[in-house]
Design a protein around this motif. Structure first.
Motif, PDB file in Angstrom:
ATOM      1  N   ALA A   1      26.551   7.352  14.433  1.00 22.85           N
ATOM      2  CA  ALA A   1      25.136   7.450  14.801  1.00 22.85           C
ATOM      3  C   ALA A   1      24.735   8.908  15.010  1.00 22.85           C
ATOM      4  O   ALA A   1      23.652   9.334  14.596  1.00 22.85           O
ATOM      5  CB  ALA A   1      24.866   6.642  16.066  1.00 22.85           C
ATOM      6  N   LEU A   2      25.622   9.677  15.623  1.00 24.71           N
ATOM      7  CA  LEU A   2      25.345  11.097  15.847  1.00 24.71           C
ATOM      8  C   LEU A   2      25.259  11.842  14.516  1.00 24.71           C
ATOM      9  O   LEU A   2      24.367  12.675  14.313  1.00 24.71           O
ATOM     10  CB  LEU A   2      26.437  11.709  16.725  1.00 24.71           C
ATOM     11  CG  LEU A   2      26.283  13.192  17.067  1.00 24.71           C
ATOM     12  CD1 LEU A   2      24.981  13.450  17.807  1.00 24.71           C
ATOM     13  CD2 LEU A   2      27.470  13.674  17.903  1.00 24.71           C
ATOM     14  N   GLU A   3      26.166  11.531  13.605  1.00 28.00           N
ATOM     15  CA  GLU A   3      26.165  12.178  12.290  1.00 28.00           C
ATOM     16  C   GLU A   3      24.884  11.880  11.514  1.00 28.00           C
ATOM     17  O   GLU A   3      24.405  12.713  10.743  1.00 28.00           O
ATOM     18  CB  GLU A   3      27.384  11.719  11.489  1.00 28.00           C
ATOM     19  CG  GLU A   3      28.708  12.243  12.033  1.00 28.00           C
ATOM     20  CD  GLU A   3      29.921  11.592  11.392  1.00 28.00           C
ATOM     21  OE1 GLU A   3      31.039  12.086  11.614  1.00 28.00           O
ATOM     22  OE2 GLU A   3      29.750  10.578  10.670  1.00 28.00           O
ATOM     23  N   LYS A   4      24.326  10.690  11.738  1.00 31.71           N
ATOM     24  CA  LYS A   4      23.091  10.296  11.050  1.00 31.71           C
ATOM     25  C   LYS A   4      21.838  10.765  11.787  1.00 31.71           C
ATOM     26  O   LYS A   4      20.721  10.576  11.296  1.00 31.71           O
ATOM     27  CB  LYS A   4      23.046   8.772  10.894  1.00 31.71           C
ATOM     28  CG  LYS A   4      24.106   8.212   9.966  1.00 31.71           C
ATOM     29  CD  LYS A   4      24.023   6.687   9.920  1.00 31.71           C
ATOM     30  CE  LYS A   4      25.087   6.102   9.006  1.00 31.71           C
ATOM     31  NZ  LYS A   4      25.038   4.614   8.991  1.00 31.71           N
ATOM     32  N   GLY A   5      22.031  11.340  12.965  1.00 33.09           N
ATOM     33  CA  GLY A   5      20.885  11.786  13.750  1.00 33.09           C
ATOM     34  C   GLY A   5      20.143  10.655  14.429  1.00 33.09           C
ATOM     35  O   GLY A   5      18.981  10.806  14.812  1.00 33.09           O
ATOM     36  N   ASP A   6      20.817   9.512  14.595  1.00 34.51           N
ATOM     37  CA  ASP A   6      20.205   8.363  15.263  1.00 34.51           C
ATOM     38  C   ASP A   6      20.594   8.411  16.740  1.00 34.51           C
ATOM     39  O   ASP A   6      21.578   7.808  17.166  1.00 34.51           O
ATOM     40  CB  ASP A   6      20.687   7.062  14.623  1.00 34.51           C
ATOM     41  CG  ASP A   6      19.893   5.851  15.098  1.00 34.51           C
ATOM     42  OD1 ASP A   6      19.303   5.922  16.192  1.00 34.51           O
ATOM     43  OD2 ASP A   6      19.865   4.845  14.367  1.00 34.51           O
ATOM     44  N   PHE A   7      19.797   9.133  17.520  1.00 35.57           N
ATOM     45  CA  PHE A   7      20.161   9.378  18.913  1.00 35.57           C
ATOM     46  C   PHE A   7      19.937   8.158  19.802  1.00 35.57           C
ATOM     47  O   PHE A   7      20.566   8.028  20.846  1.00 35.57           O
ATOM     48  CB  PHE A   7      19.398  10.597  19.430  1.00 35.57           C
ATOM     49  CG  PHE A   7      19.701  11.831  18.638  1.00 35.57           C
ATOM     50  CD1 PHE A   7      20.916  12.483  18.782  1.00 35.57           C
ATOM     51  CD2 PHE A   7      18.805  12.310  17.699  1.00 35.57           C
ATOM     52  CE1 PHE A   7      21.223  13.599  18.023  1.00 35.57           C
ATOM     53  CE2 PHE A   7      19.101  13.426  16.935  1.00 35.57           C
ATOM     54  CZ  PHE A   7      20.315  14.072  17.097  1.00 35.57           C
ATOM     55  N   SER A   8      19.073   7.259  19.370  1.00 32.29           N
ATOM     56  CA  SER A   8      18.869   6.021  20.116  1.00 32.29           C
ATOM     57  C   SER A   8      20.140   5.166  20.074  1.00 32.29           C
ATOM     58  O   SER A   8      20.618   4.682  21.106  1.00 32.29           O
ATOM     59  CB  SER A   8      17.691   5.242  19.537  1.00 32.29           C
ATOM     60  OG  SER A   8      17.533   4.009  20.207  1.00 32.29           O
ATOM     61  N   LYS A   9      20.703   4.995  18.875  1.00 30.40           N
ATOM     62  CA  LYS A   9      21.933   4.210  18.749  1.00 30.40           C
ATOM     63  C   LYS A   9      23.119   4.940  19.368  1.00 30.40           C
ATOM     64  O   LYS A   9      24.005   4.319  19.955  1.00 30.40           O
ATOM     65  CB  LYS A   9      22.206   3.901  17.276  1.00 30.40           C
ATOM     66  CG  LYS A   9      21.310   2.819  16.707  1.00 30.40           C
ATOM     67  CD  LYS A   9      21.742   2.408  15.309  1.00 30.40           C
ATOM     68  CE  LYS A   9      20.883   1.260  14.800  1.00 30.40           C
ATOM     69  NZ  LYS A   9      21.274   0.843  13.432  1.00 30.40           N
ATOM     70  N   HIS A  10      23.136   6.263  19.222  1.00 30.61           N
ATOM     71  CA  HIS A  10      24.194   7.062  19.841  1.00 30.61           C
ATOM     72  C   HIS A  10      24.234   6.806  21.344  1.00 30.61           C
ATOM     73  O   HIS A  10      25.298   6.575  21.931  1.00 30.61           O
ATOM     74  CB  HIS A  10      23.942   8.547  19.551  1.00 30.61           C
ATOM     75  CG  HIS A  10      24.856   9.486  20.267  1.00 30.61           C
ATOM     76  ND1 HIS A  10      24.544  10.035  21.488  1.00 30.61           N
ATOM     77  CD2 HIS A  10      26.073   9.969  19.944  1.00 30.61           C
ATOM     78  CE1 HIS A  10      25.534  10.822  21.881  1.00 30.61           C
ATOM     79  NE2 HIS A  10      26.465  10.803  20.964  1.00 30.61           N
TER      80      HIS A  10
ATOM     81  N   ILE B   1      14.513   7.829  28.333  1.00 35.25           N
ATOM     82  CA  ILE B   1      14.714   9.134  27.706  1.00 35.25           C
ATOM     83  C   ILE B   1      15.688   9.000  26.544  1.00 35.25           C
ATOM     84  O   ILE B   1      16.803   8.513  26.711  1.00 35.25           O
ATOM     85  CB  ILE B   1      15.276  10.160  28.718  1.00 35.25           C
ATOM     86  CG1 ILE B   1      14.325  10.322  29.905  1.00 35.25           C
ATOM     87  CG2 ILE B   1      15.512  11.512  28.039  1.00 35.25           C
ATOM     88  CD1 ILE B   1      14.891  11.187  31.019  1.00 35.25           C
ATOM     89  N   ILE B   2      15.239   9.386  25.353  1.00 37.12           N
ATOM     90  CA  ILE B   2      16.120   9.470  24.182  1.00 37.12           C
ATOM     91  C   ILE B   2      15.896  10.855  23.598  1.00 37.12           C
ATOM     92  O   ILE B   2      14.863  11.118  22.991  1.00 37.12           O
ATOM     93  CB  ILE B   2      15.806   8.384  23.139  1.00 37.12           C
ATOM     94  CG1 ILE B   2      15.976   6.989  23.744  1.00 37.12           C
ATOM     95  CG2 ILE B   2      16.721   8.544  21.922  1.00 37.12           C
ATOM     96  CD1 ILE B   2      15.500   5.874  22.842  1.00 37.12           C
ATOM     97  N   LYS B   3      16.849  11.742  23.815  1.00 37.87           N
ATOM     98  CA  LYS B   3      16.628  13.138  23.458  1.00 37.87           C
ATOM     99  C   LYS B   3      17.905  13.758  22.910  1.00 37.87           C
ATOM    100  O   LYS B   3      19.002  13.490  23.399  1.00 37.87           O
ATOM    101  CB  LYS B   3      16.159  13.900  24.702  1.00 37.87           C
ATOM    102  CG  LYS B   3      15.680  15.307  24.446  1.00 37.87           C
ATOM    103  CD  LYS B   3      15.099  15.874  25.730  1.00 37.87           C
ATOM    104  CE  LYS B   3      14.593  17.276  25.534  1.00 37.87           C
ATOM    105  NZ  LYS B   3      14.052  17.835  26.791  1.00 37.87           N
ATOM    106  N   GLU B   4      17.732  14.608  21.921  1.00 34.45           N
ATOM    107  CA  GLU B   4      18.872  15.269  21.278  1.00 34.45           C
ATOM    108  C   GLU B   4      19.277  16.526  22.045  1.00 34.45           C
ATOM    109  O   GLU B   4      18.454  17.380  22.342  1.00 34.45           O
ATOM    110  CB  GLU B   4      18.490  15.657  19.847  1.00 34.45           C
ATOM    111  CG  GLU B   4      19.543  16.488  19.140  1.00 34.45           C
ATOM    112  CD  GLU B   4      19.055  17.011  17.804  1.00 34.45           C
ATOM    113  OE1 GLU B   4      19.867  17.644  17.102  1.00 34.45           O
ATOM    114  OE2 GLU B   4      17.879  16.793  17.464  1.00 34.45           O
ATOM    115  N   VAL B   5      20.562  16.588  22.402  1.00 34.73           N
ATOM    116  CA  VAL B   5      21.171  17.820  22.903  1.00 34.73           C
ATOM    117  C   VAL B   5      22.480  17.947  22.124  1.00 34.73           C
ATOM    118  O   VAL B   5      23.533  17.488  22.586  1.00 34.73           O
ATOM    119  CB  VAL B   5      21.428  17.771  24.427  1.00 34.73           C
ATOM    120  CG1 VAL B   5      21.965  19.116  24.919  1.00 34.73           C
ATOM    121  CG2 VAL B   5      20.163  17.392  25.188  1.00 34.73           C
TER     122      VAL B   5
END
Length: 224
Positions: A121-130, A167-171
């Protein structure tokens, strides 16, 4: 949300769920005031279930009641987060140790699957599923833990951290590090290493100081 809220749940439970949802989706934001009278009219209920629901939310740390006309949504500041991290580290470490005593090969296989899904999920940029797979990993430890009070407190604290508002946010650096930590958790479970698992959760995963810069980025309102 006009009309009769009453079904198989009490009015207080229905009002509590309604307000919780408003907090989660951000309709009620930190710092907002809550008007009891307006809520009564909007939901078509008396003040009693409104007050009972608000008291529960205050007990859980989500709102502050100063008077009937002075109720506001609590903000989550760094001091709050630091306190929560300290408690979460101790409780999740204890839960994981107890869970390890009941963990089977099937459970470890499930943890491995969750780690792999989290990584993909992280590799695909799907932070919600991550985030979802991240939380499910910890939920498995809680499910295997036989302390219901501990589990209840942990789930409540996670609501405070992540859900009100959601909160669903990329760090990126933090997200990558979390995947690595979860993989390490699985390795420690395979080894039956209670002490190592305890140290990882309490002193690294839930260490406020070690995660301070990521926490500030995650909770910043400007996205920086």
């Amino acid at each position: 949300m006009k009309g009769n809220l009453l079904g198989y749940k009490t009015l207080k439970e229905c009002v509590y769920e309604y307000l919780s949802r408003e907090l989660e989706i951000g309709s009620l934001k930190p710092g907002d005031t809550i008007d009891e009278k307006e809520l009564c009219e909007r939901l078509n209920v008396s003040r009693t279930p409104i007050r009972e629901a608000l008291i529960q939310l205050e007990t859980e740390g989500f709102v502050k009641i100063l008077s009937r006309r002075n109720i506001y949504v609590n903000e989550l500041n760094l001091d709050d987060i630091e306190n929560i991290y300290q408690v979460m580290g101790a409780l999740e470490a204890a839960a994981a140790e107890r869970a390890l005593e009941r963990m089977t090969d099937k459970h470890i296989a499930e943890l491995e699957k969750l780690c792999e899904k989290m990584k993909r999920a992280l590799e695909k940029g799907d932070f919600s599923k991550h985030m979802d797979y991240n939380l499910k990993t910890h939920e498995l430890f809680l499910e295997l833990n036989d302390n219901e009070l501990l589990t209840k407190i942990v789930l409540l604290l996670k609501k405070r951290l992540y859900d009100f508002p959601e909160i669903i946010k990329e760090v990126p650096e933090w997200d990558t590090m979390l995947v690595e930590q979860h993989i390490k958790m699985v390795e420690l479970c395979k080894q039956g290493d209670k002490k190592g698992l305890n140290n990882l959760l309490k002193d690294i995963h839930w260490s406020f100081e070690k995660n301070r810069c990521y926490i500030i980025s995650y909770y910043s309102k400007d996205g920086n």
